[in-house]
Each structure stands twice: as structure tokens, then as C-alpha cells.
Design an enzyme around this catalytic site. Structure first.
Site, short mmCIF file in Angstrom:
data_model
loop_
_atom_site.label_atom_id
_atom_site.label_comp_id
_atom_site.label_asym_id
_atom_site.label_seq_id
_atom_site.Cartn_x
_atom_site.Cartn_y
_atom_site.Cartn_z
N SER A 8 0.80 -1.22 0.00
CA SER A 8 0.00 0.00 0.00
C SER A 8 0.84 1.27 0.00
O SER A 8 0.40 2.31 -0.49
CB SER A 8 -0.93 0.01 1.21
OG SER A 8 -0.21 -0.08 2.42
N ASP A 26 0.47 6.76 11.25
CA ASP A 26 0.27 5.43 11.85
C ASP A 26 1.57 4.65 11.96
O ASP A 26 1.58 3.51 12.42
CB ASP A 26 -0.78 4.63 11.09
CG ASP A 26 -0.35 4.22 9.68
OD1 ASP A 26 0.75 4.63 9.25
OD2 ASP A 26 -1.10 3.48 9.01
N HIS A 42 2.16 4.23 6.99
CA HIS A 42 1.78 4.92 5.75
C HIS A 42 2.18 6.40 5.84
O HIS A 42 1.66 7.13 6.68
CB HIS A 42 0.27 4.80 5.52
CG HIS A 42 -0.19 3.38 5.37
ND1 HIS A 42 -0.66 2.65 6.43
CD2 HIS A 42 -0.21 2.56 4.29
CE1 HIS A 42 -0.98 1.43 6.01
NE2 HIS A 42 -0.71 1.35 4.72
#
Length: 254
Positions: free
Chosen positions: A53, A229, A232
Site C-alpha cells: 500500500s 500510523d 503509511h
């Protein structure tokens, strides 16, 4: 804005400038003392970004042709591609983002023929590993650091066999201290970082010390500014990653 606020902003700007101009090059150089010179035997150079991601960054999967803006995502890849295309128009770069959110090494392997080998990259950039550990914490995956290393080496063996001249850039998986998702359970994650560095060395890849770069950045601004976080990155964090990548790329060019 009062004078004290102006001073804080000025000092932060100085600190961030030093991070990009001095600290990042030093960190990359320390991890890559003998980079290989980059040469191209053709007018166009194909660059493929692979990962999870962090690389995906919300890219549009239906924009899969080279250099399509929507296909680059909103993260570090978009910033890198902008620099490559904007500063090296003579090289005719063909850039592809093939990161997919949630993926681990074995999932890269499952789609490798289509999402990597068929594109015939001259430069292959890989950032993978955080999910190989993170998903073990919620019970969704039973992998280990040994499995991560085995799968990663098998993937690169396969790649080098098909593309013996490909130049590799391997990003260090990172977990930024203080991020919402990061706690004491992440201590074991450092083993994955060490494996990625060892693999980069064994396969002649440029190694990007992202974890160290973010740790240094915390001296300038809190984790919420760079990577809320811990996994990310923010826009600012993506900029740090892009600057680190470009420094590694420039070492390849020397």
C-alpha cells in the site's frame, strides 16, 4: 504570527533543509559504499515500482500504461516519477507503479510475470515487508522472517534469471516509532529490516534506509507530520521517501 512562532518555523525549515541536503545523502552513502554504474543500451528506460500500500498509494488500477498520472498513486512514486520525467526528458522514461495494498512477498510472486517481468524493467524498485510482519499480529498470516527471506530471495533469483541486466533498488521496510499502529510487539520487525539490507547487498542492489531516514526526521517534526500510523507516510513523508530514492538512483548513475 508572533516572533516566537516565526523563529520556530524558521528553525524547522532549516532542519528539514539539512535533512534533505545532508542527512539523506549521508545515510544512503553509508549503506551503499560501492554502487554500480547505471548504463542504458536503448533510448528509453523502463522503471517499475513494486510493493504494497505504501507504493500503491491509491493508484488507479485501470491506468496501467506508462507515465499515466492516475496510475502513479498519491505517494512517493508520483513524486519520483515527476522528478524523473521533469529532469531527464532525453531519457524517455517509461514508469509503472505496480504496488498493491496489503501484499506480501509471496503475493508479489503470484503476479510477477505480468506485473514485472513482462514490463522488462531496466530499473526495478521494490519496497515490501511491512505486511509480512504486520499481518502476523492480527492472525491473518502465519509467516516468519525466514519465510520472508526465502520468498524474497526466490523472487529475485527468478528476476535475475529472466532479466540479468536489471538494476535493483530495494527499500528498507519501516515502522516509524510513535505511530498509532506501532507498539512493543513491533520489536521483532527489525529482523525484517536486517533481512532486506542483507538481500540488497547479496544481489548488488542499492539499499534505501527508509527506517533510518524517518528516525532522523523525527528530530525535526513529530511522527504525525511524517507518518501518522507509523506505516503509511504523509505527503511530507512521501517526499522524504522520494528524496531518498532519488539519492539512491543518483548513486546508480555515478
Amino acid at each position: 504570527m508572533n516572533n516566537q512562532s516565526n523563529r520556530r518555523s524558521f528553525l524547522r525549515e532549516l532542519s528539514l533543509t539539512a535533512l534533505g541536503a545532508t542527512v539523506i545523502p549521508q545515510l544512503v552513502s553509508a549503506h551503499n559504499p560501492h554502487p554500480k554504474k547505471l548504463t542504458f543500451d536503448k533510448d528509453e528506460a523502463v522503471v517499475v515500482f513494486q510493493g504494497d500500500s505504501i507504493t500503491d498509494a491509491g493508484r488507479s488500477k485501470d491506468q496501467y500504461y506508462a507515465n499515466q498520472a492516475g496510475g502513479m498513486g498519491r505517494g512517493y512514486v508520483m513524486q519520483i516519477v515527476g522528478q524523473l520525467l521533469g529532469t531527464h526528458p532525453e531519457q524517455n522514461y517509461q514508469c509503472y507503479n505496480r504496488g498493491i495494498s496489503g501484499h506480501k512477498v509471496f503475493q508479489l510472486a503470484d503476479r510477477w510475470d505480468i506485473d514485472c517481468l513482462s514490463l522488462k524493467p531496466d530499473i526495478l524498485s521494490i519496497l515490501i515487508g511491512v505486511n509480512d510482519y504486520w499481518h502476523t499480529l492480527n492472525g491473518n498470516y502465519d509467516g516468519t522472517v525466514d519465510i520472508y527471506e526465502r520468498d524474497y530471495r526466490a523472487l529475485l533469483d527468478r528476476t535475475k534469471k529472466a532479466l540479468p541486466d536489471v538494476k535493483l533498488i530495494i527499500g528498507e521496510p519501516f515502522a516509524v516509532e510513535g505511530g498509532r499502529a506501532i507498539d512493543e510487539k513491533w520489536e521483532a520487525f527489525h529482523g525484517y529490516r536486517k533481512v532486506a539490507k542483507a538481500i540488497a547487498s547479496d544481489y548488488g542492489a542499492v539499499f534505501l534506509p527508509y527506517h533510518s531516514v524517518f528516525a532522523e526526521a523525527l528530530k525535526s517534526a513529530p511522527v504525525g507530520y511524517w507518518c501518522p500510523d507509523g506505516v503509511h507516510p504523509s505527503i511530507a513523508g512521501a517526499h522524504l521517501m522520494a528524496a531518498t530514492w532519488m539519492e539512491g538512483y543518483n548513486k546508480l548513475k555515478r
